[in-house]
Design a protein around this motif. Structure first.
Motif, PDB file in Angstrom:
ATOM      1  N   PHE A  52      32.802  21.107  22.299  1.00 38.99           N
ATOM      2  CA  PHE A  52      32.295  19.763  22.003  1.00 38.99           C
ATOM      3  C   PHE A  52      32.902  19.207  20.714  1.00 38.99           C
ATOM      4  O   PHE A  52      32.778  18.026  20.419  1.00 38.99           O
ATOM      5  CB  PHE A  52      30.773  19.790  21.876  1.00 38.99           C
ATOM      6  N   GLY A  53      33.506  20.104  19.930  1.00 43.51           N
ATOM      7  CA  GLY A  53      34.119  19.658  18.680  1.00 43.51           C
ATOM      8  C   GLY A  53      33.102  19.197  17.658  1.00 43.51           C
ATOM      9  O   GLY A  53      33.351  18.266  16.881  1.00 43.51           O
ATOM     10  N   ARG A  54      31.970  19.831  17.648  1.00 43.71           N
ATOM     11  CA  ARG A  54      30.925  19.437  16.682  1.00 43.71           C
ATOM     12  C   ARG A  54      30.008  20.611  16.400  1.00 43.71           C
ATOM     13  O   ARG A  54      30.033  21.635  17.094  1.00 43.71           O
ATOM     14  CB  ARG A  54      30.106  18.258  17.209  1.00 43.71           C
ATOM     15  N   SER A  55      29.209  20.454  15.331  1.00 42.45           N
ATOM     16  CA  SER A  55      28.233  21.471  14.949  1.00 42.45           C
ATOM     17  C   SER A  55      26.840  21.002  15.332  1.00 42.45           C
ATOM     18  O   SER A  55      26.539  19.795  15.294  1.00 42.45           O
ATOM     19  CB  SER A  55      28.295  21.745  13.439  1.00 42.45           C
TER      20      SER A  55
ATOM     21  N   LEU B 109      19.420  26.645  11.401  1.00 46.18           N
ATOM     22  CA  LEU B 109      20.470  27.410  12.068  1.00 46.18           C
ATOM     23  C   LEU B 109      21.562  26.435  12.494  1.00 46.18           C
ATOM     24  O   LEU B 109      21.304  25.468  13.212  1.00 46.18           O
ATOM     25  CB  LEU B 109      19.915  28.137  13.289  1.00 46.18           C
ATOM     26  N   THR B 110      22.792  26.691  12.027  1.00 50.44           N
ATOM     27  CA  THR B 110      23.934  25.838  12.385  1.00 50.44           C
ATOM     28  C   THR B 110      24.857  26.593  13.338  1.00 50.44           C
ATOM     29  O   THR B 110      25.257  27.729  13.056  1.00 50.44           O
ATOM     30  CB  THR B 110      24.716  25.417  11.129  1.00 50.44           C
ATOM     31  N   GLN B 111      25.170  25.982  14.444  1.00 44.59           N
ATOM     32  CA  GLN B 111      26.078  26.569  15.424  1.00 44.59           C
ATOM     33  C   GLN B 111      27.201  25.580  15.729  1.00 44.59           C
ATOM     34  O   GLN B 111      26.953  24.379  15.890  1.00 44.59           O
ATOM     35  CB  GLN B 111      25.318  26.937  16.700  1.00 44.59           C
ATOM     36  N   HIS B 112      28.432  26.104  15.808  1.00 50.19           N
ATOM     37  CA  HIS B 112      29.592  25.232  16.046  1.00 50.19           C
ATOM     38  C   HIS B 112      30.116  25.431  17.461  1.00 50.19           C
ATOM     39  O   HIS B 112      30.226  26.561  17.952  1.00 50.19           O
ATOM     40  CB  HIS B 112      30.701  25.527  15.040  1.00 50.19           C
TER      41      HIS B 112
END
Length: 337
Positions: A103-106, A96-99
């Motif tokens: 924080f400016g990151r994934s 699971l990828t969350q952006h």
């Protein structure tokens, strides 16, 4: 050693039980329990006796026999359709990828998700060789004979095939994966759960496993380290499966976390390359080292043979012809080793 793979018979119960005691646990398809094994043999007998040439709820047991001593050297099983007596569950490893704009990151989180994706597939499993016979390519003969059996009875099997490999079991008979996942919910050791599954099937416990995704970061390092890793004795089997065309798509056994390999039946190497031919003559030896299968259902037999292709058909070596009870004019299925 002259060996054949043949259909199991009720008389095979004791040697089957003796082999089951050597598995070391976690081998669900070959429990060290006489009653459970007798039930499997009875189910196999019924499958071989079924007349309708169509997909059903069948279990076929195969035995590897040393013709010189009459000793049973190994066994394997084929299940025609999973999940017919209850849902068939697997874990699948996903990400699971969350952006986060703040924080400016994934952020990526690996997790195990319960799935029924593999329900309805056919399954090969229960392959076990007696320690004294783990040489001479007998494991290869036993494994590939299953695919020849499937090709000879293609209408009885699904289009997709799976193979569950036993996961890591420690020296004490425990499972680090079970301790990190299932054991936290059932308050029983892996050996207790394994014994229950052997006697009653694994459906009862599977139905009670947690359905929510399990984040790998929340598991112990020991449990994470064995996810998708086959038991030490199953590494050769995994290599054979990969050579046959099976792939690891991230599916796992829900109890000890071993990998579940998948393949399309008609793309398997043995199924693609096997050819039907007629025995034209019996020779003195020489030719291509092959696996030859003949006979349907309970008459099925397979063995190594030396073959020479001629204009009239196949020339087979005398030992193989005797082992398989072949004579000129018989149709066989053969594939190069």
């Amino acid at each position: 050693m002259r060996a054949i793979v043949r259909a199991a018979r009720s008389q095979d119960l004791e040697p089957l039980y003796e082999m089951a005691k050597l598995t070391g646990g976690g081998f669900t398809n070959l429990p060290a329990d006489r009653d459970a094994l007798a039930e499997r043999l009875a189910a196999s007998d019924a499958a071989y006796a079924r007349d309708e040439d169509a997909l059903g709820d069948d279990l076929y047991l195969l035995m590897l026999e040393d013709l010189e001593s009459g000793r049973i050297a190994g066994t394997a099983q084929i299940i025609t359709r999973t999940g017919q007596r209850g849902s068939f569950h697997s874990y699948r490893r996903t990400t699971l990828t969350q952006h986060s704009a703040a924080f400016g990151r994934s952020f990526k989180a690996e997790m195990l998700v319960m799935t029924n994706d593999l329900e309805g597939c056919s399954e090969v499993g229960g392959l076990f060789l007696h320690p004294r016979f783990r040489a001479g390519g007998l494991g290869l003969l036993l494994a590939r004979s299953r695919y020849l059996f499937i090709k000879l009875h293609r209408a009885r099997f699904a289009d997709k095939l799976i193979a569950e490999l036993r996961g890591v079991i420690d020296e004490g008979g425990g499972s680090p994966f079970w301790d990190g996942v299932g054991g936290r919910f059932f308050q029983m050791s892996f050996r207790e759960a394994d014994d229950y599954n052997a006697r009653h099937g694994n459906q009862h416990l599977a139905d009670l496993m947690p359905r929510h995704p399990i984040y790998l970061a929340m598991l112990s390092e020991m449990a994470r380290g064995v996810i998708g890793v086959p038991h030490a004795t199953g590494r050769a089997a995994m290599r054979m499966l990969e050579a046959e065309g099976f792939a690891d798509e991230g599916y796992l056994d829900i109890f000890e976390g071993g990998p579940t390999m998948t393949a399309m039946v008609d793309r398997l190497r043995t199924v693609r390359e096997a050819r039907e031919a007629e025995i034209a003559s019996v020779g003195e030896g020489g030719g291509i080292r092959s696996i030859v299968a003949a006979g349907r259902l309970c008459e099925f037999r397979a063995a190594f043979a030396l073959l020479v292709e001629t204009a009239a058909g196949l020339e087979i070596d005398g030992q193989a012809a005797e082992a398989l009870a072949l004579r000129p004019g018989r149709e066989v299925l053969h594939v190069a080793r």
